[in-house]
Design an enzyme around this catalytic site. Sequence first.
Site, PDB file in Angstrom:
ATOM      1  N   ASP A 160     -15.824   3.807 -41.453  1.00 32.95           N
ATOM      2  CA  ASP A 160     -15.189   2.502 -41.290  1.00 32.95           C
ATOM      3  C   ASP A 160     -15.432   1.713 -42.572  1.00 32.95           C
ATOM      4  OD1 ASP A 160     -15.137   3.596 -38.704  1.00 32.95           O
ATOM      5  OD2 ASP A 160     -15.303   1.621 -37.757  1.00 32.95           O
ATOM      6  N   LYS A 228      -8.179  -1.296 -38.603  1.00 35.14           N
ATOM      7  CA  LYS A 228      -9.165  -1.971 -37.752  1.00 35.14           C
ATOM      8  C   LYS A 228      -9.177  -3.455 -38.079  1.00 35.14           C
ATOM      9  CE  LYS A 228     -14.227  -1.879 -36.995  1.00 35.14           C
ATOM     10  NZ  LYS A 228     -15.467  -1.141 -37.320  1.00 35.14           N
ATOM     11  N   LYS A 264      -7.748  -0.095 -34.150  1.00 38.61           N
ATOM     12  CA  LYS A 264      -9.048  -0.409 -33.560  1.00 38.61           C
ATOM     13  C   LYS A 264      -9.307  -1.909 -33.630  1.00 38.61           C
ATOM     14  CE  LYS A 264     -14.050   0.415 -34.110  1.00 38.61           C
ATOM     15  NZ  LYS A 264     -15.091   1.177 -34.848  1.00 38.61           N
TER      16      LYS A 264
END
Length: 328
Positions: A160, A228, A264
Amino acid sequence: MSSTSPTIDRASGSPFDDVTASEASLRRFLHGLPGVDQVGAEARAAALGTRSIKTTAKAHALDLAIRMVDLTTLEGQDTPGKVRALAAKAMRPDPADPTCPQVAAVCVYGDMVATVKEVLGSSGVHVAAVATAFPSGRAAMDVKLADTRDAVAAGADEIDMVIDRGAFLSGRYLQVFDEIVAVRQACARADGSSAHLKVIFETGELQTYDNVRRASWLAMMAGADFIKTSTGKVQPAATLPVTLVMVEAVRDFREQAGQMVGVKPAGGIRTAKDAIKYLVMVNEVAGPDWLTPEWFRFGASTLLNDLLMQRTKMTTGRYSGPDYFTLD
């Protein structure tokens, strides 16, 4: 809101060579995307949040949401003992109920990856590591790449990364694009496989929905496997309207490029009721193809316990209480 997007020429070696050849062409592409109707986006997100979910569908949604959780701890006080306990909970969220599904992943800082990996073993729960000078993204590129490579070498299945919001807001799109490409390359493993790359925008700092749409396309063109919303360190974090814009982007990207990208939302999603609103939105906006942990995740630390409480209520007819499950 328009869902059309500029045509992408896929004839060359890279699907996006024509729009990434220079700062000017990348800017032209991103600023040629349809603008987001703020009022319309917020109204549609609110309307989708009012859908009524019946009992059978709710039971399915609760289990699906559990399977989509990236169970997360990203604190300076994290210890090996804490992350081991979190990994154990990820595999058996409700020790009293073996039918309860496991979560998608455990998300930790890179130095905790090996510890989590040891606990998870071959369970199928993934290890996600934040990288690239999380949460600020302010570091030299060699530091960001070393951060990524170290996490992958320790066994991270997913990375991430955070974009440089200062560069993005200054219009240095090519810099952000090149950094995502470089981090994706750093996700490569010795066996030729690659860790999946999630690109975090920190939408609370991007200021407009138009910027969220541009960041979404920029990341997808650079090779993100997931986009995300947030680090969870800045408010506002995930919201339904912001996630709606991102879900529309992945839907349109597949129509244009023929490739699926995951979404996400992370930060601020704490209740089963809220999680189900996101699932309804994904189903109605992008379609059921995205309703799997492979293509949609929740980044959360407290959400899981509420999902477990609601699940227990449906199976036993009574609430178990917030202290029945471990606090994360």
